[in-house]
Design an enzyme around this catalytic site. Structure first.
Site, PDB file in Angstrom:
ATOM      1  N   LYS A 143       1.171  -1.687  -0.173  1.00 20.22           N
ATOM      2  CA  LYS A 143      -0.069   0.125  -0.379  1.00 20.22           C
ATOM      3  C   LYS A 143       0.713   1.199   0.570  1.00 20.22           C
ATOM      4  O   LYS A 143       1.458   1.481   0.911  1.00 20.22           O
ATOM      5  CB  LYS A 143      -0.706  -0.018   0.884  1.00 20.22           C
ATOM      6  CG  LYS A 143      -1.859   1.215   1.132  1.00 20.22           C
ATOM      7  CD  LYS A 143      -2.446   1.384   1.676  1.00 20.22           C
ATOM      8  CE  LYS A 143      -1.747   2.337   2.792  1.00 20.22           C
ATOM      9  NZ  LYS A 143      -2.279   3.767   1.882  1.00 20.22           N
TER      10      LYS A 143
ATOM     11  N   GLU B 286       8.587   0.507  11.704  1.00 20.54           N
ATOM     12  CA  GLU B 286       9.673   1.710  12.463  1.00 20.54           C
ATOM     13  C   GLU B 286       9.347   2.779  12.217  1.00 20.54           C
ATOM     14  O   GLU B 286       8.101   3.542  11.112  1.00 20.54           O
ATOM     15  CB  GLU B 286      10.436   2.268  10.611  1.00 20.54           C
ATOM     16  CG  GLU B 286      11.740   3.271  10.970  1.00 20.54           C
ATOM     17  CD  GLU B 286      11.787   3.740   9.651  1.00 20.54           C
ATOM     18  OE1 GLU B 286      12.475   5.093   9.852  1.00 20.54           O
ATOM     19  OE2 GLU B 286      11.947   2.709   8.782  1.00 20.54           O
TER      20      GLU B 286
ATOM     21  N   CYS C 273      12.857  10.822   9.173  1.00 16.87           N
ATOM     22  CA  CYS C 273      12.583  10.772  10.973  1.00 16.87           C
ATOM     23  C   CYS C 273      13.639  10.233  11.085  1.00 16.87           C
ATOM     24  O   CYS C 273      13.620   9.991  12.458  1.00 16.87           O
ATOM     25  CB  CYS C 273      11.444   8.970  10.539  1.00 16.87           C
ATOM     26  SG  CYS C 273      12.513   7.763   9.875  1.00 16.87           S
TER      27      CYS C 273
ATOM     28  N   GLU D  56       8.091  15.406  17.731  1.00 16.99           N
ATOM     29  CA  GLU D  56       8.517  15.251  16.188  1.00 16.99           C
ATOM     30  C   GLU D  56       7.739  16.008  15.229  1.00 16.99           C
ATOM     31  O   GLU D  56       6.296  16.016  15.371  1.00 16.99           O
ATOM     32  CB  GLU D  56       8.085  13.851  15.553  1.00 16.99           C
ATOM     33  CG  GLU D  56       9.439  13.898  14.703  1.00 16.99           C
ATOM     34  CD  GLU D  56       9.064  12.728  13.552  1.00 16.99           C
ATOM     35  OE1 GLU D  56       9.583  11.830  12.862  1.00 16.99           O
ATOM     36  OE2 GLU D  56       8.147  11.808  13.338  1.00 16.99           O
TER      37      GLU D  56
END
Length: 492
Positions: free
Chosen positions: A176, A251, A284, A381
Site C-alpha cells: 500500500k 519503524e 524520521c 517530532e
C-alpha cells in the site's frame, strides 16, 4: 496520469493486471500544490482480491527457490536502474524530493535494496547445530503474504527496502503506497512486471490508511505486516495485527539528538547539522536536537548559520535547490503550529521560523532555542525543517539530555575523542548512533528503533528473521540405527 514526460498508471495492480477502483482520491504535487489527477482507491473487497491473488501465487513463488527468485529480482533491479530518469521525475513531482538527489542516490539505492536481499537469501539457513544427542538443522521458510505499508517521505526507497527481503525470502506481497505520494510505487509495479515477476507475487493497492490500510492490516490472509510511519498509526496497525496474531515490524518516529563535543571538527559538525534539513526535514532519522558543548557553542552556531545560509530553498526540480517543499497544506500547518507555539512560550528563533517566499508549502530552515527540555518543540517530532539548539557543560549532561525523550531511533555524535565516542554511543538510547557521520546505511547492519520509535529490527539476516518462519529440525540420527534393530526384532 501524465507526470511531465512519464505516463504513470493510477489503477491498482492485482494479479498481474491493472484494476480500476470503485472510488478515487486526489493527488497533488507539493511543488505548487496543484492537482496532478485522481488515483484509484481500494475498498475492502479490492484488498481482499489482492490478498487472495497473493495467496494463490505464494506456493509457486516459495517453491521456486532462492536462486530462481534471485534471477527475477536482479532483473527487477535492472529495470529500476534503466528507468532512473522516469522514477526521478515522478518521485520529485509526487512528494517534492530533490530530483538531483533522487537521480544520484535514491534510485541506485532502491535497486541495491532488491539485489542485496536477492543474493543474501541464497545463503541463509541450512546451518547445523550439533548437540549431545541431536543435530539441529535451521531453515528459513517464507511466511506467506506480507503487507507492506510505506510512507510519503521516501516511497521508492522505503518500498524497495521492504520488497527486497520479503520477495527474496519467498513471500508474496501486497504493497500500500502512501496516499500523499503513490505514483513512484505504482510505476514500480510496472517495472516488476517487465522484469518477469509472476502475477500475484507483487500487488499494489492504493488508498488512504483509514480504509485501505485498515483493511490490509485486519486481513486474516496476511502473515506479516511491515509499516513505516507515525507512532499513532503504528499503534493502530499493531492492534489490528494482534487480533490475528500477525508479527509486525514498525519503524516509527524520531526525535534524534545531534551531540557536538568540544573536541569535534566544528566545520564537519556544522555541515552535517545543515544536512538535517534535507527533504525539508521530513526524515524520521534526522537528528533534530542539536546539543552543543558550551565552550564551543558560539563558533559552532556561527558555522551552522553560514552553512544553512548558503542553502537554497526552492523548486525541487532545480539542481541548485537544497531544500524543497513540505508534502501538503496539512503538514505545513503542523510545522507552522509547532514554531508558533514555541515562539509564544518564549523560545528564541535563532533563524527562519516562517513561510519561505518560494511558494505555498515552502518553510524556511529554522533553528529554535527552546525554553526548557520539557518544551513541546524538544519532546515531539515536528517532521519539518525545524531544529532545536541547546547547550551542555559535561558529557553526562549531554547523554541525559540526549536520552530525555520518548523516542530512540537514531543519534549523531561529533567528537575528536574515540573513547568518548564509544562511551557516549553506548550510553545513548537509539537503534543507530552515527559518530562523525550521518545516514551511512549498510544493508547488512541491523536497523530499528527503541521506545516509541519502533518495534523489530530489519537489515541483513534480521530481515529474514522477520519475513520468514525460522524453523529448527532436530534429529536424533543415532535412533535410526536403534530403530532398524528393533523393527527386525519385532518381525522375527
Amino acid at each position: 496520469m501524465k507526470v511531465e514526460t512519464v505516463d504513470v498508471p493510477i489503477d491498482h495492480y492485482i494479479d498481474g493486471k491493472r484494476v480500476a477502483g470503485s472510488a478515487g482520491f486526489e493527488v497533488r504535487t507539493p511543488i505548487d500544490n496543484s492537482v496532478l489527477g485522481t488515483c484509484a482507491a481500494a475498498n475492502k473487497d479490492l484488498v481482499d482480491r489482492a490478498v487472495g491473488a497473493a495467496g494463490v501465487a505464494f506456493h509457486p513463488w516459495a517453491q521456486a527457490g532462492a536462486v530462481a527468485r534471485g534471477a527475477v529480482l536482479r532483473r527487477f533491479a535492472q529495470r529500476i536502474r534503466a528507468n532512473k530518469a522516469a522514477l526521478s521525475i515522478v518521485e520529485s513531482v509526487d512528494n517534492g524530493g530533490l530530483r538531483h538527489a533522487i537521480a544520484a542516490h535514491i534510485v541506485e539505492r532502491s535497486a541495491q535494496n532488491i539485489e542485496y536481499f536477492a543474493a543474501r537469501a541464497e545463503h541463509i539457513g541450512g546451518e547445523a547445530v550439533s548437540g549431545s544427542t541431536n543435530t539441529d538443522v535451521v531453515s528459513y521458510e517464507p511466511a506467506g503474504v506480507a503487507a507492506l505499508i510505506t510512507p510519503w517521505n521516501g516511497p521508492l526507497m522505503l518500498s524497495t527496502w521492504k520488497l527486497g527481503p520479503a520477495l527474496a525470502a519467498g513471500n508474496t506481497v501486497v504493497l500500500k503506497p502512501p496516499e500523499l505520494a503513490p505514483l513512484s510505487c505504482s510505476l514500480l509495479a510496472s517495472l516488476a512486471e517487465e522484469a518477469g515477476v509472476p502475477p500475484g507475487v507483487f500487488n499494489v493497492v492504493h488508498g488512504d490508511g483509514s480504509v485501505t490500510g485498515q483493511a490490509l492490516a485486519d486481513h486474516p490472509g496476511i502473515s506479516r505486516i511491515s509499516f513505516t510511519g507515525s507512532p499513532q498509526t503504528g499503534r493502530k496497525v499493531a492492534t489490528a495485527a494482534a487480533a490475528n496474531l500477525v508479527p509486525v515490524s514498525l519503524e516509527l518516529g524520531g526525535k534524534s539528538p545531534f551531540v557536538v563535543f568540544a573536541s569535534a571538527d566544528l566545520d564537519a559538525a556544522a555541515a552535517t547539522a545543515a544536512r538535517q534539513y534535507f527533504n525539508a526535514g521530513q526524515v524520521c532519522l534526522a537528528a533534530t536536537r542539536i546539543l552543543a558543548e558550551r565552550s564551543i557553542a558560539g563558533p559552532l552556531l556561527e558555522k551552522i548559520c553560514e552553512k544553512v545560509g548558503a542553502m537554497r530553498v526552492g523548486d525541487p526540480r532545480d539542481e541548485r535547490t537544497s531544500i524543497g517543499p513540505l508534502i501538503s497544506a496539512r503538514q505545513f500547518e503542523r510545522v507552522t503550529g509547532f514554531v508558533d507555539r514555541a515562539r509564544a512560550q518564549g523560545a528564541e528563533v535563532l533563524f527562519g521560523g516562517r513561510q519561505h517566499s518560494a511558494g505555498e508549502l515552502y518553510f524556511e530552515p529554522t533553528l529554535i532555542a527552546p525554553v526548557s527540555q520539557e518544551s513541546e518543540i524538544v519532546q515531539n517530532e515536528v517532521f519539518g525543517p525545524v531544529l532545536t539548539w541547546q547547550t551542555f557543560d559535561e558529557e553526562a549532561e549531554a547523554i541525559a539530555l540526549a536520552n530525555d525523550t520518548t523516542y530512540g531511533l537514531a543519534a549523531v555524535i561529533f567528537t575528536g575523542d574515540a573513547a568518548q565516542a564509544e562511551r557516549a554511543g553506548r550510553a545513548i538510547v537509539a537503534g543507530t548512533v552515527w559518530v562523525n557521520s550521518f545516514f551511512v546505511r549498510n544493508l547488512a547492519a541491523p536497523f530499528g528503533g527503541f521506545r516509541k520509535s519502533g518495534v523489530g529490527v530489519e537489515g541483513g539476516n534480521h530481515s529474514f528473521d522477520f519475513y520468514c518462519n525460522v524453523k529448527n529440525l532436530s534429529i536424533d540420527y543415532v535412533s535410526f540405527q536403534r530403530g532398524a534393530s528393533s523393527t527386525l526384532t519385532r518381525l522375527q
